[in-house]
Design a protein around this motif. Structure first.
Motif, mmCIF file in Angstrom:
data_model
loop_
_atom_site.group_PDB
_atom_site.id
_atom_site.type_symbol
_atom_site.label_atom_id
_atom_site.label_comp_id
_atom_site.label_asym_id
_atom_site.label_seq_id
_atom_site.Cartn_x
_atom_site.Cartn_y
_atom_site.Cartn_z
ATOM 1 N N ARG A 191 95.414 31.345 100.662
ATOM 2 C CA ARG A 191 95.258 30.918 98.979
ATOM 3 C C ARG A 191 96.408 31.263 98.198
ATOM 4 O O ARG A 191 96.730 30.492 97.379
ATOM 5 N N ILE A 192 97.087 32.495 98.413
ATOM 6 C CA ILE A 192 98.304 32.662 97.570
ATOM 7 C C ILE A 192 99.246 31.531 97.776
ATOM 8 O O ILE A 192 99.972 31.225 96.977
ATOM 9 N N SER A 193 99.370 31.023 99.074
ATOM 10 C CA SER A 193 100.421 30.150 99.289
ATOM 11 C C SER A 193 100.096 28.632 98.606
ATOM 12 O O SER A 193 101.083 28.256 98.111
ATOM 13 N N ARG A 194 98.962 28.409 98.493
ATOM 14 C CA ARG A 194 98.542 27.195 97.560
ATOM 15 C C ARG A 194 98.618 27.405 96.255
ATOM 16 O O ARG A 194 98.915 26.383 95.548
ATOM 17 N N LEU A 195 98.793 28.523 95.792
ATOM 18 C CA LEU A 195 99.042 28.790 94.170
ATOM 19 C C LEU A 195 100.527 28.863 94.294
ATOM 20 O O LEU A 195 100.833 28.661 92.977
ATOM 21 N N ALA A 196 101.277 28.884 95.054
ATOM 22 C CA ALA A 196 102.708 29.194 94.825
ATOM 23 C C ALA A 196 103.590 28.314 95.625
ATOM 24 O O ALA A 196 104.725 28.781 96.199
ATOM 25 N N GLY A 197 103.154 27.005 95.780
ATOM 26 C CA GLY A 197 104.147 25.831 96.232
ATOM 27 C C GLY A 197 103.890 25.809 97.966
ATOM 28 O O GLY A 197 104.967 25.216 98.557
ATOM 29 N N GLY A 198 103.119 26.471 98.532
ATOM 30 C CA GLY A 198 103.044 26.314 99.960
ATOM 31 C C GLY A 198 103.901 26.898 100.823
ATOM 32 O O GLY A 198 104.535 26.313 101.924
ATOM 33 N N ARG A 199 104.328 28.051 100.543
ATOM 34 C CA ARG A 199 105.524 28.492 101.452
ATOM 35 C C ARG A 199 104.638 29.302 102.702
ATOM 36 O O ARG A 199 105.736 29.397 103.705
ATOM 37 N N TRP A 200 103.446 29.587 102.967
ATOM 38 C CA TRP A 200 103.082 30.293 103.997
ATOM 39 C C TRP A 200 101.807 29.876 104.358
ATOM 40 O O TRP A 200 101.182 29.174 103.957
ATOM 41 N N ALA A 201 101.539 30.387 105.834
ATOM 42 C CA ALA A 201 100.091 29.984 106.349
ATOM 43 C C ALA A 201 99.628 31.044 107.366
ATOM 44 O O ALA A 201 100.535 31.613 108.153
ATOM 45 N N GLY A 202 98.442 31.933 106.843
ATOM 46 C CA GLY A 202 98.128 32.929 107.536
ATOM 47 C C GLY A 202 97.470 32.594 108.825
ATOM 48 O O GLY A 202 96.595 31.944 109.001
ATOM 49 N N ILE A 203 97.863 33.331 110.008
ATOM 50 C CA ILE A 203 97.441 33.047 111.183
ATOM 51 C C ILE A 203 96.762 34.281 111.891
ATOM 52 O O ILE A 203 97.651 35.156 112.119
ATOM 53 N N PRO A 204 95.521 34.380 111.927
ATOM 54 C CA PRO A 204 95.034 35.644 112.497
ATOM 55 C C PRO A 204 94.727 35.767 113.796
ATOM 56 O O PRO A 204 94.304 34.667 114.382
ATOM 57 N N LEU A 205 95.448 36.808 114.744
ATOM 58 C CA LEU A 205 95.448 36.775 115.936
ATOM 59 C C LEU A 205 93.990 37.675 116.512
ATOM 60 O O LEU A 205 93.831 37.749 117.564
ATOM 61 N N CYS A 206 93.573 38.463 115.389
ATOM 62 C CA CYS A 206 91.957 38.811 115.676
ATOM 63 C C CYS A 206 92.148 39.946 116.817
ATOM 64 O O CYS A 206 91.443 39.756 118.093
ATOM 65 N N ASP A 207 92.927 40.975 116.686
ATOM 66 C CA ASP A 207 93.288 42.058 117.654
ATOM 67 C C ASP A 207 93.580 41.802 119.112
ATOM 68 O O ASP A 207 93.003 42.325 119.998
ATOM 69 N N ALA A 208 94.329 40.653 119.020
ATOM 70 C CA ALA A 208 95.085 39.998 120.267
ATOM 71 C C ALA A 208 96.546 40.328 120.478
ATOM 72 O O ALA A 208 97.034 39.914 119.114
#
Length: 322
Positions: A191-208
């Motif tokens: 969500r912060i990425s879409r507000l700020a020009g698309g710098r990041w994408a969060g990838i969850p590893l879910c404890d692995a």
């Protein structure tokens, strides 16, 4: 009689045999049943107005995922014995297919019941972004508890990831993947990425731990040469930095780390006063993950600046984020 006994032993196994050879038609049905399960879980989340899954997302600052137009196909496995199995059977899927997809477990009396119950459900995808399994999220005493689909004929835990398809547009436009543990942190980063020009994408590893195959999957769907590991627990990150580096450096030229203020996660910053700006600014300031290796820590004082020069903000200034 011996054939029947052998079938029962195989059927009653808690997990399908991932080494069994599936025909193209069987593989197609496994993909179809996983897609049908994803639709079922999504429907259950959207129509259950008082369930645990909705509370988990709202408290974690991710209420937007409860909107029908959300890119994230997050769902909810109801706390019932066989609601998913019964639904899939009504859709024409055989019990063997449901079991072989890892969606059900067999009881001693040969009945098939739901594997996942009372959990938030995240679709896990292969390198072609097909749904091959799921990661379930429960609320534990000390944080989220994760359960994952077993290895099947189309799914391996080391060969699937959560969150790539939902952020494919960001990754293809140059966003750097940011590896986190908790999916709530991934939602906040997206969500912060879409507000700020698309710098990041969060990838969850879910404890692995990340595998080499997963790192390569990220590389296939990412155009930048940079990957970022988000640090919320420096002690834990130091223990695993070398493991991340071994796999990430095989795909990415720059393996960086971004550290959040002590006591905060991406999700907690997202909900804090002026948290949007603080999360944005902390993601901008990175340093090599190698700095967290024991051999490197002693060479670089903690008081040294993370960057010799101010970060290049390019066309994305750090001002006036909502």
């Amino acid at each position: 009689m011996g054939h029947l006994a052998g079938w029962r032993k195989t059927w009653r196994s808690q997990s399908p045999d991932p080494k069994a050879v599936a025909t193209p038609a069987e593989q197609r049905r496994l993909f179809e049943v996983n897609n049908a399960a994803a639709r079922f879980y999504r429907r259950e989340l959207l129509r259950d107005k008082t369930g645990w899954g909705r509370d988990f997302l709202r408290k974690g600052g991710a209420a937007e995922l409860l909107e029908s137009e959300s890119k994230w196909t997050v769902g909810y496995a109801p706390a019932s014995r066989s609601r998913l199995v019964d639904h899939l059977r009504s859709q024409g899927f055989q019990l063997q297919t449901i079991r072989n997809a890892g969606l059900g477990v067999v009881l001693a009396d040969d009945r098939l019941i739901d594997r996942f119950r009372h959990q938030l459900m995240l679709p896990a995808r292969n390198h072609r972004l097909g749904i091959v399994g799921f990661t379930g999220v429960r609320e534990g005493e000390s944080g989220p508890y994760y359960s994952k689909s077993p290895d099947t004929q189309i799914h391996r835990r080391s060969g699937s990831l959560v969150g790539i398809a939902e952020q494919r547009d960001l990754l293809s436009d140059g966003a750097s993947p940011v590896l986190v543990d908790n999916p709530l942190d991934a939602f906040a980063i997206e969500r912060i990425s879409r507000l700020a020009g698309g710098r990041w994408a969060g990838i969850p590893l879910c404890d692995a731990m990340l595998s080499l195959e997963q790192a390569r999957m990220l590389g296939v769907h990412t155009v930048t040469d940079t990957v970022i590991v988000l640090i919320t627990n420096p002690g834990k990150t130091r223990e695993t930095a070398a493991e991340y580096l071994n796999d990430l450096t095989a795909t990415f030229r720059r393996v960086q780390a971004a550290e959040l203020p002590r006591g905060h996660t991406a999700a907690s910053l997202w909900q804090a006063a002026d948290g949007h700006q603080r999360l944005h600014d902390n993601l901008l300031v990175t340093r090599p993950l190698t700095d967290y290796l024991p051999s490197r820590r002693s060479r670089r004082p903690r008081t040294q600046a993370l960057h010799p020069d101010p970060p290049d903000l390019g066309e994305h200034p750090t001002v006036d984020l909502p």
